[in-house]
Every structure is written in C-alpha cells, then in structure tokens.
Design a protein around this motif. Structure first.
Motif, PDB file in Angstrom:
ATOM      1  N   GLY A   1      -0.314  11.147  64.093  1.00  0.00           N
ATOM      2  CA  GLY A   1      -1.652  10.707  63.103  1.00  0.00           C
ATOM      3  C   GLY A   1      -1.044  12.789  61.971  1.00  0.00           C
ATOM      4  N   ILE A   2      -0.283  13.109  61.836  1.00  0.00           N
ATOM      5  CA  ILE A   2      -0.558  13.908  61.458  1.00  0.00           C
ATOM      6  C   ILE A   2      -0.629  14.128  59.931  1.00  0.00           C
ATOM      7  CG2 ILE A   2       0.380  16.472  61.445  1.00  0.00           C
ATOM      8  CD1 ILE A   2      -0.904  16.175  63.872  1.00  0.00           C
ATOM      9  N   THR A   3       0.281  13.400  59.761  1.00  0.00           N
ATOM     10  CA  THR A   3       0.797  13.398  57.778  1.00  0.00           C
ATOM     11  C   THR A   3      -0.692  12.072  57.921  1.00  0.00           C
ATOM     12  OG1 THR A   3       1.604  10.846  57.920  1.00  0.00           O
ATOM     13  CG2 THR A   3       2.538  12.706  58.619  1.00  0.00           C
ATOM     14  N   ASP A   4      -1.518  11.167  58.192  1.00  0.00           N
ATOM     15  CA  ASP A   4      -2.704  11.050  57.389  1.00  0.00           C
ATOM     16  C   ASP A   4      -3.349  11.878  57.352  1.00  0.00           C
ATOM     17  OD1 ASP A   4      -1.765   8.490  57.810  1.00  0.00           O
ATOM     18  OD2 ASP A   4      -2.074   7.745  60.021  1.00  0.00           O
ATOM     19  N   VAL A   5      -3.920  12.620  58.124  1.00  0.00           N
ATOM     20  CA  VAL A   5      -4.968  14.367  58.458  1.00  0.00           C
ATOM     21  C   VAL A   5      -4.564  14.684  57.708  1.00  0.00           C
ATOM     22  CG1 VAL A   5      -5.966  16.081  59.729  1.00  0.00           C
ATOM     23  CG2 VAL A   5      -5.602  13.643  61.485  1.00  0.00           C
ATOM     24  N   LEU A   6      -3.420  15.021  57.213  1.00  0.00           N
ATOM     25  CA  LEU A   6      -3.331  16.257  56.211  1.00  0.00           C
ATOM     26  C   LEU A   6      -3.186  15.068  54.913  1.00  0.00           C
ATOM     27  CD1 LEU A   6       0.540  16.991  57.084  1.00  0.00           C
ATOM     28  CD2 LEU A   6      -1.483  18.883  57.223  1.00  0.00           C
ATOM     29  N   ILE A   7      -2.674  13.998  54.142  1.00  0.00           N
ATOM     30  CA  ILE A   7      -3.653  13.580  53.179  1.00  0.00           C
ATOM     31  C   ILE A   7      -5.291  13.704  53.218  1.00  0.00           C
ATOM     32  CG2 ILE A   7      -2.833  11.404  52.319  1.00  0.00           C
ATOM     33  CD1 ILE A   7      -0.563  11.160  53.544  1.00  0.00           C
ATOM     34  N   SER A   8      -5.334  12.987  54.113  1.00  0.00           N
ATOM     35  CA  SER A   8      -6.808  13.267  53.166  1.00  0.00           C
ATOM     36  C   SER A   8      -7.155  14.392  53.550  1.00  0.00           C
ATOM     37  CB  SER A   8      -7.493  12.619  55.653  1.00  0.00           C
ATOM     38  OG  SER A   8      -7.699  13.546  55.980  1.00  0.00           O
ATOM     39  N   ARG A   9      -6.635  15.331  53.856  1.00  0.00           N
ATOM     40  CA  ARG A   9      -7.392  16.767  53.067  1.00  0.00           C
ATOM     41  C   ARG A   9      -6.189  17.613  51.785  1.00  0.00           C
ATOM     42  NH1 ARG A   9      -8.117  20.165  57.846  1.00  0.00           N
ATOM     43  NH2 ARG A   9      -9.167  19.040  59.785  1.00  0.00           N
ATOM     44  N   GLY A  10      -6.224  16.680  51.092  1.00  0.00           N
ATOM     45  CA  GLY A  10      -5.691  16.615  49.908  1.00  0.00           C
ATOM     46  C   GLY A  10      -4.091  17.338  49.968  1.00  0.00           C
ATOM     47  N   ILE A  11      -3.638  16.999  51.436  1.00  0.00           N
ATOM     48  CA  ILE A  11      -2.000  17.851  51.223  1.00  0.00           C
ATOM     49  C   ILE A  11      -1.208  16.929  50.893  1.00  0.00           C
ATOM     50  CG2 ILE A  11      -0.430  19.537  52.889  1.00  0.00           C
ATOM     51  CD1 ILE A  11      -3.020  20.877  54.129  1.00  0.00           C
TER      52      ILE A  11
ATOM     53  N   ILE B   1       2.950  21.434  49.593  1.00  0.00           N
ATOM     54  CA  ILE B   1       3.873  20.109  50.525  1.00  0.00           C
ATOM     55  C   ILE B   1       4.358  20.311  51.743  1.00  0.00           C
ATOM     56  CG2 ILE B   1       6.190  20.404  49.481  1.00  0.00           C
ATOM     57  CD1 ILE B   1       6.425  16.780  49.030  1.00  0.00           C
ATOM     58  N   ALA B   2       3.883  18.902  52.360  1.00  0.00           N
ATOM     59  CA  ALA B   2       4.082  19.110  53.925  1.00  0.00           C
ATOM     60  C   ALA B   2       5.339  18.420  54.554  1.00  0.00           C
ATOM     61  CB  ALA B   2       3.008  19.433  54.966  1.00  0.00           C
ATOM     62  N   ILE B   3       5.877  18.926  54.594  1.00  0.00           N
ATOM     63  CA  ILE B   3       7.380  17.944  55.572  1.00  0.00           C
ATOM     64  C   ILE B   3       7.335  17.572  57.282  1.00  0.00           C
ATOM     65  CG2 ILE B   3       9.544  17.941  55.923  1.00  0.00           C
ATOM     66  CD1 ILE B   3       9.665  20.062  53.246  1.00  0.00           C
ATOM     67  N   VAL B   4       6.910  16.621  57.148  1.00  0.00           N
ATOM     68  CA  VAL B   4       7.140  15.635  58.856  1.00  0.00           C
ATOM     69  C   VAL B   4       7.784  14.824  58.586  1.00  0.00           C
ATOM     70  CG1 VAL B   4       5.304  14.967  60.271  1.00  0.00           C
ATOM     71  CG2 VAL B   4       4.425  16.304  58.490  1.00  0.00           C
ATOM     72  N   ASN B   5       9.031  15.071  59.532  1.00  0.00           N
ATOM     73  CA  ASN B   5       9.532  13.501  59.676  1.00  0.00           C
ATOM     74  C   ASN B   5       9.892  13.100  61.606  1.00  0.00           C
ATOM     75  OD1 ASN B   5      11.063  15.451  60.707  1.00  0.00           O
ATOM     76  ND2 ASN B   5      12.354  15.315  59.241  1.00  0.00           N
ATOM     77  N   ASN B   6       9.434  14.213  62.202  1.00  0.00           N
ATOM     78  CA  ASN B   6       9.546  14.098  63.808  1.00  0.00           C
ATOM     79  C   ASN B   6       8.983  13.250  64.113  1.00  0.00           C
ATOM     80  OD1 ASN B   6       8.776  14.428  66.714  1.00  0.00           O
ATOM     81  ND2 ASN B   6      10.220  15.530  66.764  1.00  0.00           N
ATOM     82  N   ASP B   7       9.310  11.818  65.288  1.00  0.00           N
ATOM     83  CA  ASP B   7       9.045  10.729  65.249  1.00  0.00           C
ATOM     84  C   ASP B   7       7.814  10.528  65.897  1.00  0.00           C
ATOM     85  OD1 ASP B   7      10.546   9.410  64.399  1.00  0.00           O
ATOM     86  OD2 ASP B   7      12.004   8.532  65.949  1.00  0.00           O
ATOM     87  N   ASN B   8       7.811  11.231  66.806  1.00  0.00           N
ATOM     88  CA  ASN B   8       6.545  12.171  67.824  1.00  0.00           C
ATOM     89  C   ASN B   8       4.834  12.733  66.956  1.00  0.00           C
ATOM     90  OD1 ASN B   8       7.138  10.670  70.722  1.00  0.00           O
ATOM     91  ND2 ASN B   8       8.186  12.720  70.925  1.00  0.00           N
ATOM     92  N   ILE B   9       5.700  13.134  66.061  1.00  0.00           N
ATOM     93  CA  ILE B   9       4.490  14.256  65.376  1.00  0.00           C
ATOM     94  C   ILE B   9       3.574  12.934  64.743  1.00  0.00           C
ATOM     95  CG2 ILE B   9       3.402  15.746  63.642  1.00  0.00           C
ATOM     96  CD1 ILE B   9       6.643  17.716  64.741  1.00  0.00           C
TER      97      ILE B   9
END
Length: 98
Positions: free
Chosen positions: A82-92, A70-78
C-alpha cells in the motif's frame, strides 16, 4: 527540474533511474545498495535512503522532505503493502497502481 522518487532496488528501478537522471533530480528508497540507482541519484543531484521499502510512513516523510513531484512504484511487493495509497493520501502523485 522536477524531483522524482523511485521506491525499490531491482533491475526495473535501475533502468528507470538511469533515464530519470537525464532530465530530473532523482531520490530513491532502496532495500539494499544498488550501484546503478546510487549513480543515477548522485548524477542528478538527488539522494537515496537504504532501509525498509515497506515502511510507508518513512517513505512518505522522505518524499515530503525532498519535495517530490512524482513517485514511481512498480514492484509488486511494494504495491501490495500500500505504499502508493499512503503517498497519494499525502498529496504526492504516484506513477503506479493503487
């Protein structure tokens, strides 16, 4: 034990890192060296990467190579980049909004 990835190097990420290191293996991608996050990664048996925190491909590759549960991304700029979108698209799975 689960492998966690935190993306960012601020105070929120440092606080979260300390807690994660108590029960999981922590990996981090930071824009600069944050001693609290580095200590948490080391304590947990994980690792860290210092570089561009907006480089979704590099972050995804790092997550995949470390078998992140599981990845944790909470910084507004990050989040904006779209970092979360890319990670999710890779199954993470990601804790953080898309």
């Amino acid at each position: 034990m689960k492998n966690f990835l935190i993306v960012g190097s601020g105070g929120r990420e440092a606080s979260i890192s300390k807690k994660i290191a108590e029960t999981g293996i922590l990996f981090a991608v930071m824009s600069h060296m944050n001693s609290t996050i580095i200590e948490a990664c080391t304590k947990s048996g994980g690792d860290f990467l210092v570089g561009d925190i907006y480089d979704a491909e590099k972050i995804s590759a790092y997550a995949e190579s470390n078998c992140i549960d599981i990845a944790i991304v909470n910084n507004d700029n990050i989040l904006y980049h779209g970092i979360t979108d890319v990670l999710i698209s890779r199954g993470i799975p990601v804790f953080g909004p898309t």
